[in-house]
Scaffold this motif. Sequence first.
Motif, mmCIF file in Angstrom:
data_model
loop_
_atom_site.group_PDB
_atom_site.id
_atom_site.type_symbol
_atom_site.label_atom_id
_atom_site.label_comp_id
_atom_site.label_asym_id
_atom_site.label_seq_id
_atom_site.Cartn_x
_atom_site.Cartn_y
_atom_site.Cartn_z
ATOM 1 N N LEU A 295 0.854 -1.146 0.072
ATOM 2 C CA LEU A 295 -0.036 -0.045 0.114
ATOM 3 C C LEU A 295 0.727 1.328 0.044
ATOM 4 C CD1 LEU A 295 -2.766 -0.857 2.566
ATOM 5 C CD2 LEU A 295 -2.760 -0.577 0.095
ATOM 6 N N ILE A 296 1.986 1.110 0.823
ATOM 7 C CA ILE A 296 2.915 2.380 0.799
ATOM 8 C C ILE A 296 3.511 2.414 -0.389
ATOM 9 C CG2 ILE A 296 4.773 3.386 2.151
ATOM 10 C CD1 ILE A 296 3.762 2.127 4.500
ATOM 11 N N ILE A 297 4.025 1.338 -0.866
ATOM 12 C CA ILE A 297 4.881 1.653 -2.170
ATOM 13 C C ILE A 297 3.973 2.084 -3.393
ATOM 14 C CG2 ILE A 297 6.000 0.005 -4.161
ATOM 15 C CD1 ILE A 297 6.764 -1.887 -1.807
ATOM 16 N N ASN A 298 2.713 1.724 -3.538
ATOM 17 C CA ASN A 298 1.725 1.962 -4.447
ATOM 18 C C ASN A 298 1.582 3.675 -4.206
ATOM 19 O OD1 ASN A 298 1.648 -0.268 -5.575
ATOM 20 N ND2 ASN A 298 -0.127 -1.003 -4.651
ATOM 21 N N HIS A 299 1.366 3.895 -3.021
ATOM 22 C CA HIS A 299 0.967 5.464 -2.574
ATOM 23 C C HIS A 299 2.164 6.232 -3.069
ATOM 24 C CE1 HIS A 299 -0.254 8.943 -0.316
ATOM 25 N NE2 HIS A 299 0.945 8.998 0.054
ATOM 26 N N LEU A 300 3.481 5.869 -2.810
ATOM 27 C CA LEU A 300 4.496 6.645 -3.078
ATOM 28 C C LEU A 300 5.015 6.721 -4.366
ATOM 29 C CD1 LEU A 300 6.754 5.676 0.041
ATOM 30 C CD2 LEU A 300 5.753 7.879 -0.060
ATOM 31 N N ASN A 301 4.773 5.384 -5.215
ATOM 32 C CA ASN A 301 4.906 5.725 -6.723
ATOM 33 C C ASN A 301 3.992 6.599 -7.370
ATOM 34 O OD1 ASN A 301 6.944 4.235 -7.812
ATOM 35 N ND2 ASN A 301 6.052 2.134 -7.136
ATOM 36 N N LYS A 302 2.670 6.742 -6.880
ATOM 37 C CA LYS A 302 2.049 7.732 -7.499
ATOM 38 C C LYS A 302 2.219 9.155 -7.390
ATOM 39 C CE LYS A 302 -2.231 4.895 -6.424
ATOM 40 N NZ LYS A 302 -3.377 5.012 -5.659
ATOM 41 N N LYS A 303 3.184 9.439 -6.427
ATOM 42 C CA LYS A 303 3.472 11.046 -5.992
ATOM 43 C C LYS A 303 4.661 11.204 -6.417
ATOM 44 C CE LYS A 303 1.349 12.896 -2.526
ATOM 45 N NZ LYS A 303 1.160 13.123 -1.254
ATOM 46 N N TYR A 304 5.796 10.228 -6.245
ATOM 47 C CA TYR A 304 7.230 10.507 -6.301
ATOM 48 C C TYR A 304 8.012 9.587 -7.254
ATOM 49 C CZ TYR A 304 5.287 12.575 -1.916
ATOM 50 O OH TYR A 304 4.706 13.129 -0.910
ATOM 51 N N LEU A 305 9.008 9.985 -7.598
ATOM 52 C CA LEU A 305 9.938 8.999 -7.941
ATOM 53 C C LEU A 305 10.575 8.015 -6.814
ATOM 54 C CD1 LEU A 305 11.537 7.756 -10.431
ATOM 55 C CD2 LEU A 305 13.667 9.401 -9.739
ATOM 56 N N LEU A 306 10.207 6.761 -6.728
ATOM 57 C CA LEU A 306 10.455 5.828 -5.706
ATOM 58 C C LEU A 306 11.583 4.713 -6.024
ATOM 59 C CD1 LEU A 306 9.642 4.805 -2.847
ATOM 60 C CD2 LEU A 306 7.865 3.282 -4.192
ATOM 61 N N ILE A 307 12.355 4.785 -5.093
ATOM 62 C CA ILE A 307 13.396 3.646 -4.929
ATOM 63 C C ILE A 307 13.045 2.913 -3.676
ATOM 64 C CG2 ILE A 307 15.779 2.984 -4.843
ATOM 65 C CD1 ILE A 307 16.600 5.692 -6.144
ATOM 66 N N ASN A 308 12.718 1.447 -3.766
ATOM 67 C CA ASN A 308 12.399 0.880 -2.777
ATOM 68 C C ASN A 308 13.345 -0.303 -2.393
ATOM 69 O OD1 ASN A 308 10.073 -2.048 -2.382
ATOM 70 N ND2 ASN A 308 10.807 -0.377 -0.725
ATOM 71 N N THR A 309 13.609 -0.530 -1.124
ATOM 72 C CA THR A 309 14.853 -1.394 -0.653
ATOM 73 C C THR A 309 14.498 -1.788 0.650
ATOM 74 O OG1 THR A 309 17.165 -1.845 -0.506
ATOM 75 C CG2 THR A 309 16.351 0.207 -0.203
ATOM 76 N N ILE A 310 15.014 -3.048 0.999
ATOM 77 C CA ILE A 310 14.761 -3.592 2.414
ATOM 78 C C ILE A 310 16.251 -3.383 3.027
ATOM 79 C CG2 ILE A 310 12.931 -4.914 2.081
ATOM 80 C CD1 ILE A 310 14.792 -7.350 1.724
ATOM 81 N N LEU A 311 17.137 -2.802 2.264
ATOM 82 C CA LEU A 311 18.741 -2.571 2.790
ATOM 83 C C LEU A 311 18.510 -1.650 4.076
ATOM 84 C CD1 LEU A 311 21.675 -2.575 2.700
ATOM 85 C CD2 LEU A 311 21.627 -0.487 1.081
ATOM 86 N N ILE A 312 18.984 -2.063 5.346
ATOM 87 C CA ILE A 312 18.746 -1.199 6.594
ATOM 88 C C ILE A 312 20.158 -1.052 7.202
ATOM 89 C CG2 ILE A 312 16.201 -1.504 6.683
ATOM 90 C CD1 ILE A 312 17.013 -3.745 8.624
ATOM 91 N N ASP A 313 21.151 -1.842 6.939
ATOM 92 C CA ASP A 313 22.419 -1.876 7.891
ATOM 93 C C ASP A 313 23.542 -0.978 7.559
ATOM 94 O OD1 ASP A 313 21.193 -3.094 9.975
ATOM 95 O OD2 ASP A 313 21.307 -4.882 8.922
ATOM 96 N N ASP A 314 23.587 -0.963 6.042
ATOM 97 C CA ASP A 314 25.037 -0.562 5.445
ATOM 98 C C ASP A 314 24.995 1.014 5.304
ATOM 99 O OD1 ASP A 314 27.037 0.076 3.987
ATOM 100 O OD2 ASP A 314 27.500 -1.952 3.265
ATOM 101 N N VAL A 315 25.260 1.699 6.204
ATOM 102 C CA VAL A 315 25.105 3.407 6.113
ATOM 103 C C VAL A 315 25.920 3.873 4.715
ATOM 104 C CG1 VAL A 315 25.522 5.543 7.100
ATOM 105 C CG2 VAL A 315 24.741 3.692 8.696
ATOM 106 N N ASP A 316 27.265 3.442 4.561
ATOM 107 C CA ASP A 316 27.839 3.711 3.351
ATOM 108 C C ASP A 316 27.028 3.298 2.052
ATOM 109 O OD1 ASP A 316 29.786 4.714 4.808
ATOM 110 O OD2 ASP A 316 30.952 2.721 4.710
ATOM 111 N N LYS A 317 26.347 2.343 2.071
ATOM 112 C CA LYS A 317 25.464 2.005 0.819
ATOM 113 C C LYS A 317 24.347 2.961 0.682
ATOM 114 C CE LYS A 317 27.134 -2.578 0.003
ATOM 115 N NZ LYS A 317 26.718 -4.058 -0.254
ATOM 116 N N ILE A 318 23.807 3.014 1.908
ATOM 117 C CA ILE A 318 22.551 4.219 1.895
ATOM 118 C C ILE A 318 22.999 5.562 1.334
ATOM 119 C CG2 ILE A 318 20.883 5.362 3.263
ATOM 120 C CD1 ILE A 318 20.941 2.882 5.056
#
Length: 382
Positions: A295-318
């Motif tokens: 639901l959130i992915i679809n909502h954000l996709n309608k309004k913005y250019l969205l990049i979706n990832t589950i990466l949460i630990d590697d700060v340098d990659k973020i």
Amino acid sequence: MDISIVIVSYNVRYFLEQCILSIIDASKKLAVEVIVVDNNSTDDSVPFLQKKYPHINLIANKENVGFSKANNQAVSIAKGEYVLILNPDTVIAEDTLDTIFNFAKAKQNLGILGVKLIDGSGKYLPESKRGIPTPRVSFNKLFRISSSQKSKYYAAHIGENESGVVAVLVGAFMFMQKSVYKEVKGFDEDYFMYGEDIDLCYKVLNKGYQNYYLADIQVIHYKGESTKKDLIYLKYFHNAMKIFYKKHFKRNKIYDFLMSFGIEFWYLLKYFKFRKVSYQLKDILNVLYFGKDELIINHLNKKYLLINTILIDDVDKIKELIRKNAIDTIVFDNAIMPNKKIITHFELLKNERISFKIHPKNTNFIIGSNNSEHRGNVELIT
């Protein structure tokens, strides 16, 4: 009962819910009660609480009685050995209550315990720890005459990442034994809003207790929801200054006249400054979403250019993703990321010039604020 958490709320329904959800996740090992005092909100805060969180002790005032009186109302019915005075626009980590409870239990002669507060952009809030605002310290700090006096005002003898004894803590997060709160008769109700936290700390110190700043605990305090810098804020802060100095530093007619003149002169300077201030929310264009809610992915996709990832630990990659894709906003989903990790990412990414938003789990909104002097933004998921 171990801890009674007291929240005074006024027209911050969504920030309040986020705060409550973070408390629930932090209350697994302790006996905790939550007491919300609503100061006659005009949004749907009261019916929302009654319907969704009926287990919460709710005091629904028919008028705005101010911060001091509302907290005193709540503590008068609190059952906990300790009380935590907490603002509704805060987010605590899952280990916050366990850590402060165990620390307080082990500390002799503890008065009030405060923690490291960061705003919605990850920046440290220097009012997390302060010194006694004596006339000289306050005058020089307010008029920026002496950096050494400013250091005294913000208790710079202890770094933001160091724990230690300080004089004054901020009312957004104050943890103490209920017996200490009652010994000093709680917040002084002469203060409607602002200044009452300084006054309470001063009273506790005068009883021989030590106030303590614990840097190991970080808490998000959006601040702009409860401390909006406008002319109303200025009025209450101005009155609080007069009350505090009249109570604690009144000396003689000449001295009192000079202090009164200084306070009024400061008020006029700030008055004209606040009249000119305006603030606009930044446009959101490119969003990085850490989560997997469709639901959130679809909502954000309608309004913005969205990049979706589950990466949460590697700060340098973020950081690499942010720069490569010109990301201006990150949305953290609390359904897959604990608040502690989200708070950590706020701090680690604070220099990337981006906005942070959170989707509190089991809700239909995204929330955040990148300016601690103005109200934040709530975006309903549609």
